[in-house]
Design a protein around this motif. Structure first.
Motif, mmCIF file in Angstrom:
data_model
loop_
_atom_site.group_PDB
_atom_site.id
_atom_site.type_symbol
_atom_site.label_atom_id
_atom_site.label_comp_id
_atom_site.label_asym_id
_atom_site.label_seq_id
_atom_site.Cartn_x
_atom_site.Cartn_y
_atom_site.Cartn_z
ATOM 1 N N VAL A 26 0.911 -1.164 -0.072
ATOM 2 C CA VAL A 26 -0.154 0.028 -0.012
ATOM 3 C C VAL A 26 0.826 1.301 0.065
ATOM 4 C CG1 VAL A 26 -1.698 1.402 1.377
ATOM 5 C CG2 VAL A 26 -1.859 -1.095 1.235
ATOM 6 N N VAL A 27 0.755 2.221 -0.935
ATOM 7 C CA VAL A 27 1.525 3.415 -1.073
ATOM 8 C C VAL A 27 0.961 4.447 -0.484
ATOM 9 C CG1 VAL A 27 2.823 5.025 -2.627
ATOM 10 C CG2 VAL A 27 2.684 2.355 -3.042
ATOM 11 N N ILE A 28 1.633 5.367 0.442
ATOM 12 C CA ILE A 28 0.857 6.219 0.993
ATOM 13 C C ILE A 28 1.870 7.382 0.711
ATOM 14 C CG2 ILE A 28 0.271 7.299 3.407
ATOM 15 C CD1 ILE A 28 -1.331 5.002 2.936
ATOM 16 N N GLY A 29 1.196 8.688 0.542
ATOM 17 C CA GLY A 29 2.092 9.940 0.410
ATOM 18 C C GLY A 29 1.736 10.782 1.403
ATOM 19 N N ILE A 30 3.025 11.451 1.901
ATOM 20 C CA ILE A 30 2.653 12.531 2.983
ATOM 21 C C ILE A 30 3.176 13.940 2.239
ATOM 22 C CG2 ILE A 30 3.371 13.165 5.217
ATOM 23 C CD1 ILE A 30 1.863 10.507 5.154
ATOM 24 N N ASP A 31 2.568 14.701 1.685
ATOM 25 C CA ASP A 31 2.760 15.749 0.712
ATOM 26 C C ASP A 31 2.648 16.901 1.775
ATOM 27 O OD1 ASP A 31 3.158 17.454 -1.055
ATOM 28 O OD2 ASP A 31 1.026 17.584 -1.797
ATOM 29 N N GLY A 32 3.326 18.219 1.391
ATOM 30 C CA GLY A 32 3.454 19.439 2.167
ATOM 31 C C GLY A 32 4.494 20.198 1.951
ATOM 32 N N PHE B 46 -3.405 6.524 -1.057
ATOM 33 C CA PHE B 46 -3.788 7.277 -0.077
ATOM 34 C C PHE B 46 -3.164 8.455 0.131
ATOM 35 C CE2 PHE B 46 -5.073 8.995 4.414
ATOM 36 C CZ PHE B 46 -6.353 8.646 4.366
ATOM 37 N N MET B 47 -3.409 9.717 0.187
ATOM 38 C CA MET B 47 -2.554 10.817 0.409
ATOM 39 C C MET B 47 -2.987 11.655 1.557
ATOM 40 S SD MET B 47 -0.195 13.033 -0.837
ATOM 41 C CE MET B 47 0.207 12.054 -2.564
ATOM 42 N N ILE B 48 -1.999 12.307 2.243
ATOM 43 C CA ILE B 48 -2.069 12.949 3.441
ATOM 44 C C ILE B 48 -1.299 14.287 3.020
ATOM 45 C CG2 ILE B 48 -1.644 13.545 5.884
ATOM 46 C CD1 ILE B 48 -1.650 10.471 6.180
ATOM 47 N N TYR B 49 -1.882 15.509 3.191
ATOM 48 C CA TYR B 49 -1.355 16.770 3.013
ATOM 49 C C TYR B 49 -1.172 17.299 4.451
ATOM 50 C CZ TYR B 49 -0.086 21.384 1.152
ATOM 51 O OH TYR B 49 0.589 22.465 0.770
ATOM 52 N N LEU B 50 0.095 17.941 4.712
ATOM 53 C CA LEU B 50 0.334 18.653 6.080
ATOM 54 C C LEU B 50 0.352 19.831 5.685
ATOM 55 C CD1 LEU B 50 3.164 16.663 7.900
ATOM 56 C CD2 LEU B 50 0.695 16.342 8.000
ATOM 57 N N ASP B 51 -0.558 20.821 6.074
ATOM 58 C CA ASP B 51 -0.696 22.115 5.840
ATOM 59 C C ASP B 51 -0.223 22.993 7.111
ATOM 60 O OD1 ASP B 51 -1.675 24.540 4.506
ATOM 61 O OD2 ASP B 51 -3.533 24.396 5.339
ATOM 62 N N SER B 52 0.723 24.035 6.724
ATOM 63 C CA SER B 52 1.473 24.976 7.616
ATOM 64 C C SER B 52 1.691 26.360 7.088
ATOM 65 C CB SER B 52 2.463 24.271 8.216
ATOM 66 O OG SER B 52 3.185 24.977 9.211
ATOM 67 N N PRO B 53 1.301 27.388 7.676
ATOM 68 C CA PRO B 53 1.338 28.667 7.106
ATOM 69 C C PRO B 53 2.704 28.766 6.830
ATOM 70 C CG PRO B 53 -0.006 28.757 9.194
ATOM 71 C CD PRO B 53 0.793 27.464 9.150
ATOM 72 N N VAL C 225 7.880 17.181 -0.916
ATOM 73 C CA VAL C 225 7.128 18.199 -1.646
ATOM 74 C C VAL C 225 6.830 18.002 -2.761
ATOM 75 C CG1 VAL C 225 8.218 20.113 -0.130
ATOM 76 C CG2 VAL C 225 9.408 19.482 -2.309
ATOM 77 N N PHE C 226 5.563 18.675 -3.386
ATOM 78 C CA PHE C 226 5.127 18.494 -4.629
ATOM 79 C C PHE C 226 4.706 17.140 -5.046
ATOM 80 C CE2 PHE C 226 8.478 22.131 -5.314
ATOM 81 C CZ PHE C 226 7.193 23.225 -4.751
ATOM 82 N N LEU C 227 4.366 16.314 -4.253
ATOM 83 C CA LEU C 227 4.056 14.724 -4.271
ATOM 84 C C LEU C 227 2.926 14.761 -5.346
ATOM 85 C CD1 LEU C 227 4.748 12.908 -1.208
ATOM 86 C CD2 LEU C 227 6.404 13.381 -3.089
ATOM 87 N N SER D 282 7.761 22.792 2.366
ATOM 88 C CA SER D 282 8.969 22.955 3.099
ATOM 89 C C SER D 282 8.666 23.118 4.625
ATOM 90 C CB SER D 282 9.785 23.695 2.571
ATOM 91 O OG SER D 282 11.304 23.534 3.253
ATOM 92 N N ARG D 283 9.365 22.230 5.441
ATOM 93 C CA ARG D 283 9.201 22.678 6.847
ATOM 94 C C ARG D 283 7.951 22.503 7.408
ATOM 95 N NH1 ARG D 283 14.159 21.223 7.714
ATOM 96 N NH2 ARG D 283 15.647 22.622 7.000
ATOM 97 N N ALA D 284 6.877 21.631 6.887
ATOM 98 C CA ALA D 284 5.495 21.366 7.400
ATOM 99 C C ALA D 284 5.468 20.425 8.294
ATOM 100 C CB ALA D 284 4.570 21.135 6.162
ATOM 101 N N GLY D 285 6.636 19.691 8.554
ATOM 102 C CA GLY D 285 6.513 18.754 9.876
ATOM 103 C C GLY D 285 6.509 17.025 9.165
ATOM 104 N N LYS D 286 6.813 17.020 7.860
ATOM 105 C CA LYS D 286 6.557 15.614 7.357
ATOM 106 C C LYS D 286 7.230 14.756 7.730
ATOM 107 C CE LYS D 286 7.411 17.409 3.115
ATOM 108 N NZ LYS D 286 7.655 18.878 3.494
#
Length: 199
Positions: free
Chosen positions: A23-29, A146-153, A133-135, A31-35
């Motif tokens: 199973v392939v999971i993406g952790i997108d976000g 499955f894709m997770i996006y970490l969102d940080s200001p 980044v940019f996954l 730079s420095r979002a905490g991935k």
């Protein structure tokens, strides 16, 4: 959902890793979002469940500096389009993730500014995590289960940079942030992700 939420709540959303299945999971976000920290938490949780994990950090596969700096393109374009060999990674990483147990990949060494082939071993039964980044760019998007996006200001992420990095704010404005804006506007990663986690 915050980054410090019980990681099991997030993992419960993943497709189940069946015997002899990957199973392939993406952790997108950005730079420095905490991935990387988030990936480590997932790894620990899966180890407790006795599920093998294989992690790919997309920054391990960037190209030599001569191919991504002073190319004649704008700095943001170099970062978004030239930092990685997008087609090579699709062919040699993404397309082969589920059909092999040995993945030879051109891997970057920052100190020597060179790439060399390193082989990654992938168990037959495995949760594969790709982090970076940019996954969700169009060339790679269809390979994730499955894709997770970490969102940080942006300013919060900027303050997580080293003092030396922060001293060159112009580089961030012209290279990194302009590429990030392009990604957000053209790919809509928050809307495309299965879940968004604020950090």
């Amino acid at each position: 959902m915050g980054l410090e939420e019980n990681i099991s709540n997030v993992v419960e959303m993943f497709p189940e890793v069946e015997q002899n299945q990957k199973v392939v999971i993406g952790i997108d976000g950005l730079s420095r979002a905490g991935k990387t920290t988030f990936v480590q938490s997932i790894e620990r949780h899966m180890q407790e469940k006795k599920i093998p994990v294989c992690v790919f950090h997309i920054d391990d596969y960037i190209v030599e500096r001569k191919s991504r700096y002073h190319t004649g393109h704008e700095a943001w374009y170099e970062y978004y389009y030239l930092q990685w060999d997008i087609k090579y990674l699709r062919k040699h990483l993404f397309e082969r993730l589920k059909d092999t147990t040995e993945l030879p990949l051109r891997t970057y060494d920052d100190r020597s500014d060179t790439q060399s082939i390193q082989t990654v071993n992938i168990p037959d039964t495995c949760l594969i995590i790709i982090e970076g980044v940019f996954l969700q760019r169009k060339e790679w998007r269809n390979y994730y289960d499955f894709m997770i996006y970490l969102d940080s200001p942006r300013e919060k992420r900027f303050h997580r940079e080293s003092n030396a990095a922060r001293s060159d704010r112009e580089k961030f404005e012209k290279r990194y942030w302009k590429a990030e804006d392009y990604y957000l506007e053209t790919v809509s990663p928050l809307e495309q992700a299965d879940i968004v986690i604020r950090n």
